[in-house]
Scaffold this motif. Structure first.
Motif, mmCIF file in Angstrom:
data_model
loop_
_atom_site.group_PDB
_atom_site.id
_atom_site.type_symbol
_atom_site.label_atom_id
_atom_site.label_comp_id
_atom_site.label_asym_id
_atom_site.label_seq_id
_atom_site.Cartn_x
_atom_site.Cartn_y
_atom_site.Cartn_z
ATOM 1 N N THR A 11 -12.013 -21.194 -23.354
ATOM 2 C CA THR A 11 -11.688 -19.979 -24.085
ATOM 3 C C THR A 11 -11.370 -18.834 -23.141
ATOM 4 O OG1 THR A 11 -13.124 -20.648 -25.909
ATOM 5 C CG2 THR A 11 -12.538 -18.333 -25.780
ATOM 6 N N LEU A 12 -12.183 -18.655 -22.124
ATOM 7 C CA LEU A 12 -11.940 -17.603 -21.145
ATOM 8 C C LEU A 12 -10.625 -17.817 -20.405
ATOM 9 C CD1 LEU A 12 -15.509 -17.103 -19.650
ATOM 10 C CD2 LEU A 12 -14.170 -15.400 -20.895
ATOM 11 N N ARG A 13 -10.352 -19.054 -20.064
ATOM 12 C CA ARG A 13 -9.114 -19.384 -19.347
ATOM 13 C C ARG A 13 -7.897 -18.987 -20.192
ATOM 14 N NH1 ARG A 13 -6.022 -24.078 -18.979
ATOM 15 N NH2 ARG A 13 -4.915 -24.354 -17.007
ATOM 16 N N GLU A 14 -7.950 -19.306 -21.487
ATOM 17 C CA GLU A 14 -6.846 -18.950 -22.365
ATOM 18 C C GLU A 14 -6.690 -17.440 -22.466
ATOM 19 O OE1 GLU A 14 -4.457 -20.746 -23.765
ATOM 20 O OE2 GLU A 14 -5.286 -22.388 -22.579
ATOM 21 N N LYS A 15 -7.819 -16.722 -22.490
ATOM 22 C CA LYS A 15 -7.756 -15.264 -22.547
ATOM 23 C C LYS A 15 -7.116 -14.690 -21.284
ATOM 24 C CE LYS A 15 -11.646 -14.352 -25.654
ATOM 25 N NZ LYS A 15 -12.998 -13.760 -25.777
ATOM 26 N N ILE A 16 -7.454 -15.282 -20.147
ATOM 27 C CA ILE A 16 -6.868 -14.837 -18.881
ATOM 28 C C ILE A 16 -5.363 -15.071 -18.885
ATOM 29 C CG2 ILE A 16 -6.797 -15.233 -16.380
ATOM 30 C CD1 ILE A 16 -9.795 -16.100 -16.669
ATOM 31 N N LEU A 17 -4.969 -16.271 -19.312
ATOM 32 C CA LEU A 17 -3.549 -16.605 -19.370
ATOM 33 C C LEU A 17 -2.795 -15.642 -20.278
ATOM 34 C CD1 LEU A 17 -3.840 -20.500 -19.699
ATOM 35 C CD2 LEU A 17 -2.913 -19.270 -17.746
ATOM 36 N N GLU A 18 -3.355 -15.399 -21.455
ATOM 37 C CA GLU A 18 -2.696 -14.525 -22.424
ATOM 38 C C GLU A 18 -2.606 -13.098 -21.898
ATOM 39 O OE1 GLU A 18 -3.451 -12.896 -26.969
ATOM 40 O OE2 GLU A 18 -4.248 -14.850 -26.380
ATOM 41 N N THR A 19 -3.675 -12.624 -21.282
ATOM 42 C CA THR A 19 -3.701 -11.260 -20.748
ATOM 43 C C THR A 19 -2.613 -11.054 -19.705
ATOM 44 O OG1 THR A 19 -6.081 -11.033 -21.142
ATOM 45 C CG2 THR A 19 -5.097 -9.564 -19.504
ATOM 46 N N ILE A 20 -2.487 -12.002 -18.783
ATOM 47 C CA ILE A 20 -1.506 -11.855 -17.703
ATOM 48 C C ILE A 20 -0.087 -12.030 -18.231
ATOM 49 C CG2 ILE A 20 -0.719 -12.767 -15.485
ATOM 50 C CD1 ILE A 20 -3.624 -13.596 -14.932
ATOM 51 N N ARG A 21 0.117 -13.016 -19.096
ATOM 52 C CA ARG A 21 1.459 -13.222 -19.660
ATOM 53 C C ARG A 21 1.944 -11.960 -20.368
ATOM 54 N NH1 ARG A 21 -0.519 -18.334 -22.077
ATOM 55 N NH2 ARG A 21 0.041 -20.091 -20.735
ATOM 56 N N GLU A 22 1.096 -11.410 -21.231
ATOM 57 C CA GLU A 22 1.494 -10.228 -21.999
ATOM 58 C C GLU A 22 1.755 -9.039 -21.088
ATOM 59 O OE1 GLU A 22 -1.119 -9.275 -25.191
ATOM 60 O OE2 GLU A 22 -0.600 -11.050 -26.353
ATOM 61 N N ALA A 23 0.932 -8.872 -20.065
ATOM 62 C CA ALA A 23 1.119 -7.746 -19.136
ATOM 63 C C ALA A 23 2.456 -7.854 -18.420
ATOM 64 C CB ALA A 23 -0.027 -7.710 -18.125
ATOM 65 N N ILE A 24 2.850 -9.077 -18.070
ATOM 66 C CA ILE A 24 4.129 -9.282 -17.379
ATOM 67 C C ILE A 24 5.295 -9.074 -18.326
ATOM 68 C CG2 ILE A 24 5.586 -10.993 -16.212
ATOM 69 C CD1 ILE A 24 2.982 -12.178 -15.036
ATOM 70 N N LEU A 25 5.212 -9.655 -19.530
ATOM 71 C CA LEU A 25 6.304 -9.550 -20.488
ATOM 72 C C LEU A 25 6.511 -8.115 -20.963
ATOM 73 C CD1 LEU A 25 5.663 -12.769 -22.600
ATOM 74 C CD2 LEU A 25 7.614 -12.352 -21.097
ATOM 75 N N LYS A 26 5.428 -7.349 -21.067
ATOM 76 C CA LYS A 26 5.532 -5.962 -21.529
ATOM 77 C C LYS A 26 5.836 -4.984 -20.401
ATOM 78 C CE LYS A 26 2.521 -6.552 -25.550
ATOM 79 N NZ LYS A 26 1.222 -6.170 -26.178
ATOM 80 N N GLY A 27 5.848 -5.493 -19.153
ATOM 81 C CA GLY A 27 6.187 -4.634 -18.028
ATOM 82 C C GLY A 27 5.025 -3.890 -17.420
ATOM 83 N N ALA A 28 3.800 -4.153 -17.895
ATOM 84 C CA ALA A 28 2.627 -3.508 -17.304
ATOM 85 C C ALA A 28 2.405 -4.013 -15.881
ATOM 86 C CB ALA A 28 1.391 -3.772 -18.163
ATOM 87 N N LEU A 29 2.772 -5.264 -15.638
ATOM 88 C CA LEU A 29 2.768 -5.836 -14.289
ATOM 89 C C LEU A 29 4.220 -6.063 -13.881
ATOM 90 C CD1 LEU A 29 -0.136 -8.463 -14.490
ATOM 91 C CD2 LEU A 29 -0.109 -6.395 -13.081
ATOM 92 N N LYS A 30 4.628 -5.457 -12.791
ATOM 93 C CA LYS A 30 6.019 -5.508 -12.345
ATOM 94 C C LYS A 30 6.235 -6.648 -11.350
ATOM 95 C CE LYS A 30 6.813 -1.597 -14.502
ATOM 96 N NZ LYS A 30 7.608 -1.571 -15.755
ATOM 97 N N PRO A 31 7.476 -7.138 -11.224
ATOM 98 C CA PRO A 31 7.790 -8.145 -10.214
ATOM 99 C C PRO A 31 7.358 -7.703 -8.824
ATOM 100 C CG PRO A 31 9.625 -7.908 -11.712
ATOM 101 C CD PRO A 31 8.647 -6.834 -12.070
ATOM 102 N N GLY A 32 6.674 -8.587 -8.099
ATOM 103 C CA GLY A 32 6.187 -8.284 -6.763
ATOM 104 C C GLY A 32 4.808 -7.669 -6.735
ATOM 105 N N GLU A 33 4.306 -7.246 -7.893
ATOM 106 C CA GLU A 33 2.983 -6.611 -7.948
ATOM 107 C C GLU A 33 1.878 -7.662 -7.859
ATOM 108 O OE1 GLU A 33 0.465 -3.668 -10.972
ATOM 109 O OE2 GLU A 33 2.644 -3.879 -11.166
ATOM 110 N N LYS A 34 0.832 -7.343 -7.116
ATOM 111 C CA LYS A 34 -0.272 -8.283 -6.933
ATOM 112 C C LYS A 34 -1.163 -8.309 -8.172
ATOM 113 C CE LYS A 34 -3.973 -9.597 -3.760
ATOM 114 N NZ LYS A 34 -4.669 -9.316 -2.486
ATOM 115 N N VAL A 35 -1.607 -9.515 -8.543
ATOM 116 C CA VAL A 35 -2.559 -9.688 -9.639
ATOM 117 C C VAL A 35 -3.909 -9.958 -8.994
ATOM 118 C CG1 VAL A 35 -3.115 -10.958 -11.745
ATOM 119 C CG2 VAL A 35 -0.717 -10.675 -11.060
ATOM 120 N N ALA A 36 -4.807 -9.001 -9.090
ATOM 121 C CA ALA A 36 -6.059 -9.047 -8.329
ATOM 122 C C ALA A 36 -7.121 -9.921 -8.988
ATOM 123 C CB ALA A 36 -6.593 -7.639 -8.143
ATOM 124 N N GLU A 37 -7.613 -10.895 -8.238
ATOM 125 C CA GLU A 37 -8.698 -11.751 -8.718
ATOM 126 C C GLU A 37 -9.979 -10.967 -8.995
ATOM 127 O OE1 GLU A 37 -9.565 -15.182 -6.413
ATOM 128 O OE2 GLU A 37 -7.469 -15.781 -6.223
#
Length: 236
Positions: A11-37
């Motif tokens: 469940t947590l893994r799916e939440k992580i995947l969804e969070t990052i996907r949505e952030a990228i698709l909506k532009g909150a995370l830009k190309p080249g930007e680091k995703v911090a563990e």
């Protein structure tokens, strides 16, 4: 007793995947930007292991690039990436549709109709995530009906790597509704056992999807797409 940690991990893994996907698709995370563990670990209250597993999946889907000693960064996409992906997709899926036209059973055709009716409801609701999932079911059904395991494997590998592009294309204004109309025409070609027409429709609609996405990438925030480009998909 042993199952609970596994279910929570998934469940947590799916939440992580969804969070990052949505952030990228909506532009909150830009190309080249680091995703911090560390930030994700703190946010979800978990160790970095499931986060790294999610990163590997997102890398396979084209969302991230995992760079040694640097970590995960948002993958950059170019017009060439889009052009090459949709060119290959149109050829492979068009060929699958041509073969499937002579092999689809009445039950298969009814299933395609049911799936497309579900897609129509999801499009009205603006539910892109579930539309994307059900849209995959539509295409997988006729690709499997072609009866070519190697072809199915090639297409699955291709679309998995470029899930980001496909989701971005379906997220564009009006694109889900057009996809439903495209499917209606494809089903008609299948019912007529017209392989050439099915090939043409699947190939052209894939190409249109790429053209629309390229145009959206060229415009500010990728939100505005000229109606003339979308209209070409309806006229196929």
């Amino acid at each position: 007793m042993r199952r609970k940690p596994i279910e929570r991990h998934q469940t947590l893994r799916e939440k992580i995947l969804e969070t990052i996907r949505e952030a990228i698709l909506k532009g909150a995370l830009k190309p080249g930007e680091k995703v911090a563990e560390p930030e994700l670990a703190e946010r979800f209250g978990i160790s970095r292991t499931p986060i790294r597993e999610a990163f590997r999946q997102l890398e396979s889907e084209g969302y991230l690039s995992v760079i040694p000693r640097k970590g995960a960064v948002v993958a950059s996409l170019s017009e060439r990436d889009v052009e090459e992906f949709y060119a290959i997709k149109s050829i492979l899926e068009g060929y699958a549709a041509r073969i499937a036209a002579e092999r689809l059973s009445e039950r298969d055709l009814e299933r395609l109709e049911t799936i497309n009716n579900n897609l129509e409801k999801l499009a009205r609701d603006g539910d892109v995530k579930n539309f994307f999932r059900v849209h995959n079911e539509f295409h997988e059904l006729f690709i499997r009906a072609a009866g070519n395991d190697k072809l199915l494997e090639l297409i699955n590998q291709l679309v998995l790597k470029f899930n980001r592009l496909r989701m971005a294309s379906l997220s564009l204004p009006g694109r889900m509704e057009i996809s439903v109309r495209e499917h209606h025409k494809i089903i008609e070609a299948f019912r007529a056992q017209d392989g050439a027409r099915a090939d043409e429709l699947v190939s052209k609609t894939a190409a249109i999807g790429g053209q629309v996405l390229i145009q959206s990438m060229a415009q500010e925030q990728g939100l505005k797409v000229e109606k003339s480009v979308l209209q070409r998909a309806v006229d196929v």
